[in-house]
Scaffold this motif. Sequence first.
Motif, PDB file in Angstrom:
ATOM      1  N   TYR A   3       0.846  -1.199   0.000  1.00  0.00           N
ATOM      2  CA  TYR A   3       0.000   0.000   0.000  1.00  0.00           C
ATOM      3  C   TYR A   3       0.878   1.243   0.000  1.00  0.00           C
ATOM      4  O   TYR A   3       0.643   2.184  -0.752  1.00  0.00           O
ATOM      5  CB  TYR A   3      -0.898   0.022   1.242  1.00  0.00           C
ATOM      6  N   ALA A   6       2.513   1.758  -3.399  1.00  0.00           N
ATOM      7  CA  ALA A   6       1.557   2.280  -4.381  1.00  0.00           C
ATOM      8  C   ALA A   6       1.302   3.761  -4.134  1.00  0.00           C
ATOM      9  O   ALA A   6       1.265   4.561  -5.081  1.00  0.00           O
ATOM     10  CB  ALA A   6       0.252   1.488  -4.331  1.00  0.00           C
ATOM     11  N   PHE A   9       4.223   5.774  -5.481  1.00  0.00           N
ATOM     12  CA  PHE A   9       4.215   5.918  -6.935  1.00  0.00           C
ATOM     13  C   PHE A   9       3.110   6.868  -7.400  1.00  0.00           C
ATOM     14  O   PHE A   9       3.300   7.643  -8.343  1.00  0.00           O
ATOM     15  CB  PHE A   9       4.080   4.556  -7.623  1.00  0.00           C
ATOM     16  N   LEU A  10       1.969   6.823  -6.736  1.00  0.00           N
ATOM     17  CA  LEU A  10       0.877   7.725  -7.114  1.00  0.00           C
ATOM     18  C   LEU A  10       1.233   9.174  -6.794  1.00  0.00           C
ATOM     19  O   LEU A  10       0.889  10.083  -7.568  1.00  0.00           O
ATOM     20  CB  LEU A  10      -0.421   7.308  -6.420  1.00  0.00           C
ATOM     21  N   ASN A  28       5.051   5.827 -13.383  1.00  0.00           N
ATOM     22  CA  ASN A  28       4.607   5.718 -11.989  1.00  0.00           C
ATOM     23  C   ASN A  28       3.217   5.127 -11.874  1.00  0.00           C
ATOM     24  O   ASN A  28       2.940   4.377 -10.947  1.00  0.00           O
ATOM     25  CB  ASN A  28       4.719   7.076 -11.298  1.00  0.00           C
ATOM     26  N   ARG A  31       3.646   1.411 -12.304  1.00  0.00           N
ATOM     27  CA  ARG A  31       4.183   0.782 -11.083  1.00  0.00           C
ATOM     28  C   ARG A  31       3.079   0.599 -10.043  1.00  0.00           C
ATOM     29  O   ARG A  31       2.999  -0.437  -9.387  1.00  0.00           O
ATOM     30  CB  ARG A  31       5.331   1.609 -10.501  1.00  0.00           C
ATOM     31  N   ALA A  32       2.215   1.613  -9.898  1.00  0.00           N
ATOM     32  CA  ALA A  32       1.092   1.493  -8.958  1.00  0.00           C
ATOM     33  C   ALA A  32       0.129   0.402  -9.414  1.00  0.00           C
ATOM     34  O   ALA A  32      -0.371  -0.379  -8.594  1.00  0.00           O
ATOM     35  CB  ALA A  32       0.372   2.835  -8.829  1.00  0.00           C
ATOM     36  N   GLN A  33      -0.117   0.309 -10.728  1.00  0.00           N
ATOM     37  CA  GLN A  33      -0.977  -0.752 -11.264  1.00  0.00           C
ATOM     38  C   GLN A  33      -0.402  -2.125 -10.933  1.00  0.00           C
ATOM     39  O   GLN A  33      -1.145  -3.045 -10.576  1.00  0.00           O
ATOM     40  CB  GLN A  33      -1.094  -0.633 -12.783  1.00  0.00           C
ATOM     41  N   LEU A  66      -6.776   3.367 -12.616  1.00  0.00           N
ATOM     42  CA  LEU A  66      -5.406   3.727 -12.959  1.00  0.00           C
ATOM     43  C   LEU A  66      -5.157   3.600 -14.454  1.00  0.00           C
ATOM     44  O   LEU A  66      -4.455   4.433 -15.047  1.00  0.00           O
ATOM     45  CB  LEU A  66      -4.411   2.884 -12.154  1.00  0.00           C
ATOM     46  N   ALA A  82      -5.484   6.888  -4.715  1.00  0.00           N
ATOM     47  CA  ALA A  82      -4.630   7.194  -3.563  1.00  0.00           C
ATOM     48  C   ALA A  82      -5.478   7.355  -2.304  1.00  0.00           C
ATOM     49  O   ALA A  82      -5.113   6.851  -1.229  1.00  0.00           O
ATOM     50  CB  ALA A  82      -3.802   8.450  -3.825  1.00  0.00           C
TER      51      ALA A  82
END
Length: 118
Positions: A3, A6, A9-10, A28, A31-33, A66, A82
């Motif tokens: 978490y 993520a 990155f967000l 970014n 990466r969060a995905q 995302l 986020a």
Amino acid sequence: MLYQGALRFLARARGHFETRNLEGINNNIIRAQEIVAELLSSLDRDTGGEIADSLAALYNYMYRRLVEANLTKDPEPVEEVAQLLRTLLPAWEQAVRQDQAKRASTGETSGSIVRTQG
């Protein structure tokens, strides 16, 4: 930790929206995905029941938002995801602590809504 990663990155993606750095936005968000996909794949839906099913639906929603943010280069879905992660993080941390304490006291090695990796 996922978490928090993520969210990191967000936050970086949001910064790149301000400078219109399309490559930074893309990298970014992807990466969060990937983290959201890992969260989804680590759910043990057989053991976790309704909670795991609800989390799966939420993670799928986050993932789709995302993708949308990356395709449209719209920061609003990034902020929405986020916020969802920030809202879930304390409850998730508490649930994990309680699950670990329960398993430690009973000697169980399974029973979590999350499959142990590795």
